[in-house]
Design a protein around this motif. Structure first.
Motif, PDB file in Angstrom:
ATOM      1  N   SER A  24       5.388   3.506   1.606  1.00 17.49           N
ATOM      2  CA  SER A  24       4.920   2.235   1.066  1.00 17.49           C
ATOM      3  C   SER A  24       4.939   1.196   2.178  1.00 17.49           C
ATOM      4  O   SER A  24       5.948   1.039   2.884  1.00 17.49           O
ATOM      5  CB  SER A  24       5.811   1.777  -0.094  1.00 17.49           C
TER       6      SER A  24
ATOM      7  N   LYS B 233       0.850  -1.183   0.000  1.00 21.99           N
ATOM      8  CA  LYS B 233       0.000   0.000   0.000  1.00 21.99           C
ATOM      9  C   LYS B 233       0.887   1.234   0.000  1.00 21.99           C
ATOM     10  O   LYS B 233       1.865   1.296   0.734  1.00 21.99           O
ATOM     11  CB  LYS B 233      -0.915   0.023   1.229  1.00 21.99           C
TER      12      LYS B 233
ATOM     13  N   ASN C 197      -2.482   7.021   8.978  1.00 19.49           N
ATOM     14  CA  ASN C 197      -3.423   8.087   8.633  1.00 19.49           C
ATOM     15  C   ASN C 197      -3.963   8.786   9.875  1.00 19.49           C
ATOM     16  O   ASN C 197      -4.112  10.010   9.909  1.00 19.49           O
ATOM     17  CB  ASN C 197      -4.581   7.517   7.806  1.00 19.49           C
TER      18      ASN C 197
ATOM     19  N   ILE D 190       0.873   5.389   0.542  1.00 13.96           N
ATOM     20  CA  ILE D 190       0.100   6.504   1.083  1.00 13.96           C
ATOM     21  C   ILE D 190       0.873   7.789   0.819  1.00 13.96           C
ATOM     22  O   ILE D 190       2.081   7.865   1.084  1.00 13.96           O
ATOM     23  CB  ILE D 190      -0.124   6.379   2.609  1.00 13.96           C
TER      24      ILE D 190
ATOM     25  N   GLU E 122      -1.780   1.182   7.621  1.00 14.14           N
ATOM     26  CA  GLU E 122      -2.259   2.364   6.885  1.00 14.14           C
ATOM     27  C   GLU E 122      -3.205   3.188   7.766  1.00 14.14           C
ATOM     28  O   GLU E 122      -3.118   4.417   7.813  1.00 14.14           O
ATOM     29  CB  GLU E 122      -2.973   1.926   5.608  1.00 14.14           C
ATOM     30  N   GLN E 123      -4.111   2.518   8.480  1.00 11.94           N
ATOM     31  CA  GLN E 123      -5.056   3.218   9.354  1.00 11.94           C
ATOM     32  C   GLN E 123      -4.317   3.963  10.469  1.00 11.94           C
ATOM     33  O   GLN E 123      -4.633   5.116  10.783  1.00 11.94           O
ATOM     34  CB  GLN E 123      -6.045   2.219   9.955  1.00 11.94           C
TER      35      GLN E 123
END
Length: 336
Positions: free
Chosen positions: A56, A16, A72, A18, A68-69
């Motif tokens: 990444s 992923k 963020n 971001i 990722e959560q």
């Protein structure tokens, strides 16, 4: 070979990427020498690589989604003008893992620890719960006139209770803070300690002084203690008093006898809040003497407006070895 015998292939590693538009905030997000990223990598078993203003994430799909959560949510915190320290990363990871255990889906927004009004503001610092159990406990302290916090050392029971007390005091919700502990001798006789009675008792009360010093400036704390708007006293000194318009904490309640616990609980007066904290595994009472904390759990569990909150080794927020030590002792007790 039957279809049922076939092994389900493991999920392919996910990657992923971001984008974080503000490079200055991204530096704070990564931490000194990328320490924050390293903490997330270790906790979730992922790899995080920085490329310009992108991060990444590589790892198992569920872990990558959780990382990722977390990233963020931490970046959102920075955008709001808040700092991100190692404790905040730990808090977000703990909250995220708790939510994952209840079925958070990929793409869901990770709940911020301060959501739901459980942030605690004191004169010196802002205090936030770092685990789901701490969050529920703090909410219980605001919601209930009488609340219990029960669990092992290092889970923030006393620290958070004192923080809430200071917050309510500076907000004008109570007129006084009263902190108490049973002065039970744990291997050392009071009479052998030097000084007058206050000097003999103060070592037992030191953790309460330490917590207050974290939340109030030194001169203000000294003045409040002098004016008795904040009191720190052994449990025995509570007899005969009615504690009105006060935030009252009984710490180390496992060392209160049944009669002492009843005496203390019946001191609750109008406009007051009372918090009882204790660890059932650290009872220092003489052999054969029942702990008043256990009796209070048994007798008061079904009464409305009394909150019971429980912690485990997973809620320990001291050095990670403390949780491992507690788990080792719990395992040994289970085999005994």
């Amino acid at each position: 070979m039957a279809t049922s015998d076939l092994m389900t292939p493991p999920a392919a590693p996910a990657e992923k990427a971001i984008e974080f538009p503000d490079n200055r905030l991204l530096i704070d997000l990564c931490g000194a020498y990328d320490a924050h990223l390293a903490a997330i990598e270790k906790a979730l078993e992922v790899q995080i690589v920085r490329r310009g203003n992108h991060l990444s994430i590589m790892g198992e799909p569920e872990a990558a989604a959780q990382a990722e959560q977390v990233l963020n949510a931490l970046y959102t915190r920075l955008e709001g003008g808040r700092s991100v320290e190692a404790a905040d990363v730990d808090s977000m990871l703990r909250m995220g893992q708790s939510e994952a255990g209840t079925g958070v889906r990929d793409g869901d927004q990770l709940e911020m620890p301060i959501a739901g009004g459980v942030e605690i503001q004191t004169r010196k610092k802002r205090v936030e719960p770092r685990t789901a159990a701490q969050k529920a406990y703090v909410q219980s302290l605001f919601d209930n006139e009488l609340a219990f916090g029960i669990g092992p050392a290092g889970t923030g029971k006393t620290y958070l209770a004192v923080a809430v007390g200071v917050s309510m005091f500076i907000g004008g919700h109570v007129d006084r803070i009263i902190l108490s502990r049973p002065a039970v001798e744990a291997g050392e006789k009071l009479g052998y300690l030097p000084g007058d009675m206050k000097d003999k008792v103060d070592p037992y009360m030191q953790p309460l002084y330490d917590a207050l010093n974290d939340f109030l400036p030194g001169k203000q704390l000294a003045k409040l203690l002098e004016d008795k708007r904040i009191e720190i006293a052994p449990l025995a000194f509570m007899r005969g008093r009615t504690l009105s318009n006060a935030f009252v904490v009984l710490d180390e309640a496992q060392n209160a006898t049944t009669m002492q616990m009843k005496m203390f609980l019946t001191r609750l007066g109008q406009g007051s809040r009372m918090v009882i904290t204790g660890d059932r595994t650290q009872i220092d009472l003489p052999r054969g003497q029942a702990s008043g904390l256990a009796d209070a759990e048994r007798l008061l569990g079904d009464i409305p407006r009394i909150g019971f909150n429980y912690f485990t080794s997973k809620d320990v927020v001291r050095h990670p070895l403390v949780a491992a030590i507690i788990e080792a002792y719990e395992a040994d007790a289970g085999h005994a």
